[in-house]
Each structure stands twice: as C-alpha cells, then as structure tokens.
Scaffold this motif. Structure first.
Motif, PDB file in Angstrom:
ATOM      1  N   TYR A 134     -12.260 -42.236 -27.223  1.00 24.19           N
ATOM      2  CA  TYR A 134     -13.385 -43.071 -26.772  1.00 24.19           C
ATOM      3  C   TYR A 134     -14.022 -42.385 -25.587  1.00 24.19           C
ATOM      4  O   TYR A 134     -13.344 -42.109 -24.594  1.00 24.19           O
ATOM      5  CB  TYR A 134     -12.844 -44.440 -26.361  1.00 24.19           C
ATOM      6  CG  TYR A 134     -13.851 -45.373 -25.696  1.00 24.19           C
ATOM      7  CD1 TYR A 134     -14.399 -46.445 -26.389  1.00 24.19           C
ATOM      8  CD2 TYR A 134     -14.233 -45.190 -24.370  1.00 24.19           C
ATOM      9  CE1 TYR A 134     -15.301 -47.310 -25.786  1.00 24.19           C
ATOM     10  CE2 TYR A 134     -15.135 -46.046 -23.761  1.00 24.19           C
ATOM     11  CZ  TYR A 134     -15.662 -47.101 -24.472  1.00 24.19           C
ATOM     12  OH  TYR A 134     -16.547 -47.943 -23.865  1.00 24.19           O
ATOM     13  N   ASP A 135     -15.294 -42.120 -25.682  1.00 28.29           N
ATOM     14  CA  ASP A 135     -15.972 -41.418 -24.593  1.00 28.29           C
ATOM     15  C   ASP A 135     -17.455 -41.741 -24.655  1.00 28.29           C
ATOM     16  O   ASP A 135     -18.206 -41.109 -25.393  1.00 28.29           O
ATOM     17  CB  ASP A 135     -15.728 -39.912 -24.742  1.00 28.29           C
ATOM     18  CG  ASP A 135     -16.118 -39.154 -23.485  1.00 28.29           C
ATOM     19  OD1 ASP A 135     -16.708 -39.759 -22.582  1.00 28.29           O
ATOM     20  OD2 ASP A 135     -15.833 -37.937 -23.422  1.00 28.29           O
TER      21      ASP A 135
ATOM     22  N   ILE B  46     -10.045 -55.076 -34.846  1.00 29.87           N
ATOM     23  CA  ILE B  46     -11.013 -55.301 -33.767  1.00 29.87           C
ATOM     24  C   ILE B  46     -12.383 -54.770 -34.159  1.00 29.87           C
ATOM     25  O   ILE B  46     -13.405 -55.437 -33.993  1.00 29.87           O
ATOM     26  CB  ILE B  46     -10.548 -54.618 -32.464  1.00 29.87           C
ATOM     27  CG1 ILE B  46      -9.294 -55.303 -31.937  1.00 29.87           C
ATOM     28  CG2 ILE B  46     -11.660 -54.631 -31.415  1.00 29.87           C
ATOM     29  CD1 ILE B  46      -8.728 -54.669 -30.672  1.00 29.87           C
TER      30      ILE B  46
ATOM     31  N   ILE C 131     -18.863 -47.644 -17.925  1.00 27.91           N
ATOM     32  CA  ILE C 131     -17.431 -47.551 -18.214  1.00 27.91           C
ATOM     33  C   ILE C 131     -17.097 -46.067 -18.383  1.00 27.91           C
ATOM     34  O   ILE C 131     -17.216 -45.519 -19.475  1.00 27.91           O
ATOM     35  CB  ILE C 131     -17.070 -48.334 -19.494  1.00 27.91           C
ATOM     36  CG1 ILE C 131     -17.532 -49.802 -19.373  1.00 27.91           C
ATOM     37  CG2 ILE C 131     -15.570 -48.263 -19.761  1.00 27.91           C
ATOM     38  CD1 ILE C 131     -17.276 -50.649 -20.606  1.00 27.91           C
TER      39      ILE C 131
ATOM     40  N   LYS D 271     -12.379 -42.196 -20.073  1.00 32.74           N
ATOM     41  CA  LYS D 271     -12.233 -41.586 -21.404  1.00 32.74           C
ATOM     42  C   LYS D 271     -10.874 -42.033 -21.937  1.00 32.74           C
ATOM     43  O   LYS D 271      -9.876 -41.932 -21.226  1.00 32.74           O
ATOM     44  CB  LYS D 271     -12.274 -40.069 -21.215  1.00 32.74           C
ATOM     45  CG  LYS D 271     -12.595 -39.286 -22.433  1.00 32.74           C
ATOM     46  CD  LYS D 271     -13.083 -37.867 -22.086  1.00 32.74           C
ATOM     47  CE  LYS D 271     -12.110 -37.067 -21.250  1.00 32.74           C
ATOM     48  NZ  LYS D 271     -12.492 -35.658 -21.086  1.00 32.74           N
ATOM     49  N   VAL D 272     -10.846 -42.522 -23.166  1.00 37.47           N
ATOM     50  CA  VAL D 272      -9.574 -42.997 -23.728  1.00 37.47           C
ATOM     51  C   VAL D 272      -9.171 -42.137 -24.918  1.00 37.47           C
ATOM     52  O   VAL D 272      -9.968 -41.930 -25.837  1.00 37.47           O
ATOM     53  CB  VAL D 272      -9.698 -44.472 -24.195  1.00 37.47           C
ATOM     54  CG1 VAL D 272      -8.437 -44.916 -24.928  1.00 37.47           C
ATOM     55  CG2 VAL D 272      -9.978 -45.394 -23.013  1.00 37.47           C
TER      56      VAL D 272
ATOM     57  N   MET E 213      -8.381 -49.311 -18.050  1.00 33.70           N
ATOM     58  CA  MET E 213      -9.805 -49.070 -18.310  1.00 33.70           C
ATOM     59  C   MET E 213     -10.704 -49.891 -17.392  1.00 33.70           C
ATOM     60  O   MET E 213     -11.879 -50.065 -17.672  1.00 33.70           O
ATOM     61  CB  MET E 213     -10.124 -49.397 -19.775  1.00 33.70           C
ATOM     62  CG  MET E 213     -11.227 -48.540 -20.371  1.00 33.70           C
ATOM     63  SD  MET E 213     -11.397 -48.890 -22.126  1.00 33.70           S
ATOM     64  CE  MET E 213     -12.836 -47.872 -22.501  1.00 33.70           C
TER      65      MET E 213
ATOM     66  N   TRP F 116      -5.568 -51.912 -27.939  1.00 32.98           N
ATOM     67  CA  TRP F 116      -7.017 -51.717 -27.767  1.00 32.98           C
ATOM     68  C   TRP F 116      -7.660 -53.007 -27.233  1.00 32.98           C
ATOM     69  O   TRP F 116      -8.572 -52.959 -26.407  1.00 32.98           O
ATOM     70  CB  TRP F 116      -7.617 -51.252 -29.089  1.00 32.98           C
ATOM     71  CG  TRP F 116      -9.014 -50.694 -29.040  1.00 32.98           C
ATOM     72  CD1 TRP F 116      -9.971 -50.839 -30.007  1.00 32.98           C
ATOM     73  CD2 TRP F 116      -9.632 -49.878 -28.021  1.00 32.98           C
ATOM     74  NE1 TRP F 116     -11.127 -50.179 -29.643  1.00 32.98           N
ATOM     75  CE2 TRP F 116     -10.938 -49.594 -28.431  1.00 32.98           C
ATOM     76  CE3 TRP F 116      -9.196 -49.368 -26.803  1.00 32.98           C
ATOM     77  CZ2 TRP F 116     -11.836 -48.823 -27.664  1.00 32.98           C
ATOM     78  CZ3 TRP F 116     -10.079 -48.599 -26.026  1.00 32.98           C
ATOM     79  CH2 TRP F 116     -11.373 -48.342 -26.463  1.00 32.98           C
TER      80      TRP F 116
ATOM     81  N   LEU G 286     -10.254 -53.596 -23.964  1.00 33.65           N
ATOM     82  CA  LEU G 286     -11.604 -54.139 -24.167  1.00 33.65           C
ATOM     83  C   LEU G 286     -11.764 -55.531 -23.565  1.00 33.65           C
ATOM     84  O   LEU G 286     -12.880 -55.987 -23.307  1.00 33.65           O
ATOM     85  CB  LEU G 286     -11.930 -54.171 -25.664  1.00 33.65           C
ATOM     86  CG  LEU G 286     -11.967 -52.809 -26.353  1.00 33.65           C
ATOM     87  CD1 LEU G 286     -12.263 -52.973 -27.845  1.00 33.65           C
ATOM     88  CD2 LEU G 286     -13.012 -51.882 -25.727  1.00 33.65           C
TER      89      LEU G 286
ATOM     90  N   ASN H 164     -12.645 -54.469 -19.608  1.00 31.71           N
ATOM     91  CA  ASN H 164     -13.376 -53.288 -19.119  1.00 31.71           C
ATOM     92  C   ASN H 164     -14.856 -53.584 -18.850  1.00 31.71           C
ATOM     93  O   ASN H 164     -15.603 -52.694 -18.453  1.00 31.71           O
ATOM     94  CB  ASN H 164     -13.222 -52.102 -20.092  1.00 31.71           C
ATOM     95  CG  ASN H 164     -13.984 -52.291 -21.380  1.00 31.71           C
ATOM     96  OD1 ASN H 164     -14.507 -53.362 -21.662  1.00 31.71           O
ATOM     97  ND2 ASN H 164     -14.045 -51.250 -22.181  1.00 31.71           N
TER      98      ASN H 164
END
Lengths: 385, 385
Positions: free
Chosen positions: A6-7, A210, B8, B11-12, B144, B244, B248, B251
């Motif tokens: 995720y970016d 999700i 945000i 980076k994940v 996050m 996840w 979310l 964040n």
C-alpha cells in the motif's frame, strides 16, 4: 487476500474553498509552473482567475486546449514548454484528460526522446516533475493514481500507462467546482467511476472481504448520488460523495489484495481511439453486455454478491435470476442517467469491429476477470450495436 | 461532508513473508536502529530471529520489556538509548503498546527535556526519528496512524497524544505473525478495532455517506472474522482481514469528512490508568452501556442505521426496537468472544469511579458524540459495575 504494497502518497485537500492552499502547496515545489487546462470553461466559471491569484508570485506558463481523450501532441507541446521554461511543477486544472496529459508532460519534460516512447514503455520514465491537480470533474480518479491514458489518432492508439512516479503530489478537490458540469458529463463521469469499481470488484480472489465491501460501498455511493447530481447540480452532498468516490475507486484501496483483471476498459479504449467518444459513455454501454457474456457457473456467485449487496435483490431468489436482475439494474441505471446505451447511438457501426476486437483482446481483455479472445470481444461489441 | 485534508504517508507491506523487505526499508533510513519490543513471545515464535537476520548489516541496539499500556519510563529509557547510540531509526516489533512507546521514543530522542512533556504538549515535538513497525497484534492501528497512548502510573495518567510526525514511515503487516495471539488477546484486539470504528461512525455530520458505508464495512469485517480467528487461530483469511481492518479503522479513512467525537476511549483510559486492565476489554465492556446512555431522540436514527446496516436488523421494525436490538447484539458479540463484560469481573470496584469520571469527562468525553459530564460518565461506569 493477496499480498500487497500500500503506497498512496498523494495529499488531498478536500472541500469548499480549498483552492486557498494552492499557492502554498505549489510554491513549496518550485518557482516555475506549467498551468495545464482544457477549454474555456474554467475561464467562464471563475476557476482560472482563482488559480492565477494563487500563483501570483510565481512564473506561470500556460498550456491550454488539452482535449478530451488527450492527444500525444498536447503532451509533446507541454514537455517542450517545460524544457524551454525550466518548469519545476506541472499544475493540471481540469478533469482526467487534463491530469493524464499533465502526467505525461511531467515525465516527458526530462526525457530526451519522443513522449510517445514513455507511453509504450514506462520503464523509460526517469525523473518526473511534481504534479499538482485541481479537479473539476469527478470521473477518472487520475487525481490520486499513477495512471494516464493517451491517444495517438495517427495510429488509432489509445493506450494506458501506469507508474508510481505519475501519482500527483497534491490534489485539490472542491466539489463546488463540479456544479457546472453538464448532466451528460456527470452521467458519463459517474459511469466511469462505477466502471473502475466494477473492474476491481469482479475478481477471483477469495477472502478480500474488506476490499469487496468497500467496493460495494462506493458503488452504492455512485448509485445514490449520480442521479441526484444530475437532477440537482448544486447539491453539495451529491457532488462531494461522487468526487471522493472517484478518487477512492482507483487509488488502490479497493484493488490492493485482490487479483483484479480489467476487461471493459481495454474494450472501451478501442472505441474512443477509433471514434473519440466520451470514455464513460463507452464504458457504460459495454458494461451490461460484458456482464451477460461472462456470466457463467464460474462467475455467478460473484454476480449474486453484486446483486444482493449493491442492488438489494432478495437473496432467496435463484442465483441466475439474481445475476440477471443485477445486470438489468446496472443497464437501467446508466439509461436513467441519460447515457446512450448502443454503439449505433454514438455513431459506431460494424466497420472497425474486427480490428478493435483484436486490439482490445491483446491489450488487456485477454488478461481480464474472464479472459476474452478477439472472438469474444467481437461478440460483445456486436451485442452492443 | 466536512472539509478535510487526506494525508496518509505510511507505506504498508502486507502479507505472508513480507518481513523480507525489512532490511531494505530500514537501511534506506539509516545505519543505527533501536529495536523495540515487548516480552519474550517474539523470541519463542521466531519473529525475533527473522528481524535480526534482516538487520545483520546494521548497528542494532535493543530495548525489550515494553509493557502493555506502555509506561513513560520505557520511553525515557528508549530516548536515552537513541541519544547514546546515535540512532537513526526506531523499529517497533509488536502490538500497539510497543509501537506507541516507539513513537514517543522517536520524538523524545531529540528533545532535551523529559519525554512526558511531549505527551502533555505535542507542540513541543521537534524532529522525530523515522519509525518502522512490524505488527504482531491486530488492534490499535498504531501501525498507520499518528497517535500514541502513554501511561504514567505515578500520577495515574494514561494520556493520548497525536501528531502527524508520529506516523510510521513503513509498516510490515504479516497476518501469520498473529497466529500465536491468544483467544483472549484476539478478542480484546477485535473489540479495540470495533471501538475505533464506532467512535468514528457515531458522528453528527450528515452526508458523509462513503465514510459511513466504509465504517460499516469494517465493522462487518470484525464481526465476521473476530470469532473465526478465535476458533481457528491459523485461519489466514480471518487474520488478514482483521489486520487490515485494524489499520483502516483509524488511519483517517473513515473519519476524514466527519466530525467524530471520541467518547468511550477517554472513559476507558481512566480504567486502565488506574487498574492497568487490557484496553480492548475495557472498551468492550463500556461500549453497550455508553450506547444505552446516549440513545435518545437525537441519536436514534444513527442507531437505526447501525442496526440495519451492520447487524441486518429488519428495517421495518420500530426505531427504538432496532436501536436496542443493535446494542444488545453488540454486547452479545463481545460476550461471545469471551470478553468479561462487567467492571467487577476485571477487578474494578466503586473506589475510584468519581475521580475517573471527572478525568474522563474533561479529557475527552465532554467533547464526544454526545457530550458527557462527570455525572454522565459516573452513571455509565456504575451501570457497568
């Protein structure tokens, strides 16, 4: 759920009057700006003046006249202006076409060869100038993603390109800026957003729960507010939800962790490459035919999920009934928004279907949710005549 | 929808085996790492060795023993280690407590005064070292967001702090790393995630449709997968969706554009400040009592939305019936996950309720979805005994 990275680096300023941060954001990135826009509409509705006021302490070079389905010539011209004027930042004010064109300009500015090379091979992209966007049309999501679609009418090519480097640094999203968007363009834009969501939603990865619920949330948003924005162009809530949906539909949020395979977009790109039609209209009219074509024992469960969760169809019905009703409701919604739903209505006949089908298959539909050969695409095109 | 700024930057890297990118990510940020973790569990389950292997070319200083509800003393110790060893990066390997503590360490490293000053006044935060997290517990979302909660047991203070600068640069989320989390901690973590979502979801801003549907999506995710992860600890799909969801939930995605006012968190922070109980458990047991207390003609429509969209309660029922059933279902779900649902069960009696109620009100509940005075909070605490 599949592994993902995720970016999403784009910073978004969302809401009424947010143009007020433009000057500060742009000047943090440099002194010389290429201000890219389309036609005269931003002069009529005052956005041009608001932008110029924000840039009053900067060196501003303008590139106007970027067309819908932006052409490679505009990008070439923009890149040259960047080189001639030592541009630091590319500012796109408009819809997806202007932003897409600006992305290629920002990448081509420091590329020695022809800009079209970068469309054909994104590995050639080197330094990219920072991109700032001010959105005036809720549709493509280009304001928060790394994609651009550029047309080359000489070769009848309309090609997508994607690179992390093309993601805008900052985007300003003021829903009031879309109050003057016509009913037709609002409908086409909403259909474009819905198509992006559907391309992600129809995937074969189990367990991306999700992402699937988020996709349904965004589809319901479009269904609730598309018609509303057409009927009440200055309804802030409707314009705001559509605008935010346009960004979230394609910035990665609903596709990270899935194995999306886009199919309708490559089929549509051929239509607008050959006939220069409105992208969202092409997507809307193909979508129900694509859905009918790929509905099978393999895919019916996904259609049931779609029908029950998005269209509130009674889950106790037989599964193919649910699927077919969902497809009908999809087509009905596009029709209700005023979108022409046959190829003939948008001036497309049988003359180029073969070559378009061949291109569509090899340029993406082959790798779609259900892999489509040239023959498959041709059947879908014909059913849409 | 209210105006907002979406930003945000974290980076994940999400998924199985993603620890493989840790070395590259950390070394891009510097040469000396403070490796922060809690107890011995990461040594037992092999995560410690995997992390050390990734850091083999770096200068690594360790800080272990960070406790649940992390204490100011640990942060002070970490900040001192950073100064003594010229640390470039703070690496948190653990759950929210370890990450929260690491955030304060990263901020306090370059602060000359006492770390507690920064908790009391975030405007004193100057340079913050880059923070990298490897998550081992799905709960707080600290991986996050820009928040940290730190306890000072001398003064019975458990205070939240928030700053953009505290957002991790990179977070690694491998759902398999949570396979060994106990049933109790899985339940508490899921309750924590649900509470974050509920704190955002119960707001008074009309027209934040996308945010509301996203919040409901995340609540349904927790409801579907919380119990599943407890019953099948190695169910990847369940662990992945919970992990996840934890990010979310907090964040910004579901709160941008709303006017959220958190209420249950300030009430719970007092419980764990005085009794050091598990945060998620405190949240779960207070939540239904808070809901009952704030249910009124002003709020009932939101409860109906919650009941119908999250718990699938028949929308044709009378609105208070829907609301009450939704509250019952919420409590039942926490109970079903095995969470003790009274204060007595977690060892809390009447002895400190007055002072806790006073603090909870002034530290946040007063500014909540429904403003709660000391007397209001006291009534809620008493109903939870």
């Amino acid at each position: 759920m599949k592994n993902f990275k995720y970016d999403i680096p784009t910073k978004v300023h969302f809401g009424k009057g947010k143009i007020s941060v433009l000057g500060k954001e742009v000047s943090a990135l440099g002194k010389s700006v290429l201000f890219v826009y389309g036609g005269s509409s931003i002069k009529k509705n005052g956005i041009y003046d608001q932008v110029m006021k924000q840039l009053d302490s900067m060196n501003v070079i303008e590139l106007s006249g970027v067309e819908p389905n932006p052409k490679i010539e505009s990008a070439r011209k923009g890149a040259q202006l960047c080189r001639e004027n030592n541009i630091d930042v590319v500012l796109a004010v408009g819809g997806g076409s202007v932003i897409d064109c600006s992305k290629l300009i920002a990448a081509a500015a420091s590329y020695e060869g022809d800009a079209w090379d970068l469309v054909l091979d994104t590995s050639k992209i080197g330094n990219v100038l920072p991109i700032v966007s001010v959105l005036t049309l809720s549709a493509t999501g280009s304001e928060m993603d790394g994609f651009a679609v550029i047309s080359n009418m000489e070769t009848n090519d309309k090609l997508g390109m994607g690179s992390y480097k093309l993601k805008p640094t900052v985007s300003i999203l003021d829903p009031e800026y879309t109050y003057t968007v016509s009913a037709y363009q609002t409908a086409a834009g909403t259909a474009d957003i819905m198509s992006h969501i559907l391309e992600s939603y129809f995937h074969k990865e189990d367990g991306a729960y999700i992402q699937d619920r988020f996709a349904e949330s965004l589809l319901k948003t479009c269904i609730k507010y598309g018609i509303m924005a057409i009927e009440e162009p200055e309804n802030y809530e409707a314009r705001a939800n559509l605008m935010w949906a346009s960004s979230l539909a394609i910035n990665g949020l609903i596709s990270y962790g899935t194995d999306e395979g886009w199919t309708v977009h490559p089929m549509e790109h051929e239509l607008s490459a050959y006939y220069d039609i409105t992208h969202g209209v092409g997507l809307a009219l193909l979508t129900p035919h694509w859905m009918e074509y790929v509905l099978s024992e393999d895919t019916v469960d996904k259609f049931v999920e779609y029908g029950v969760n998005v269209w509130n169809i009674d889950s106790s019905l037989e599964k193919y009934s649910i699927a077919k009703e969902a497809i009908e409701k999809t087509a009905d919604y596009f029709r209700k928004m005023g979108i022409p739903m046959t190829l003939h209505e948008v001036g497309i006949g049988e003359e180029n279907l073969e070559i378009m089908a061949e291109n569509a298959s090899k340029r993406g539909a082959k790798y779609g949710y259900v892999s489509l050969s040239k023959e498959d695409v041709l059947k879908i095109y014909k059913s849409a005549l």
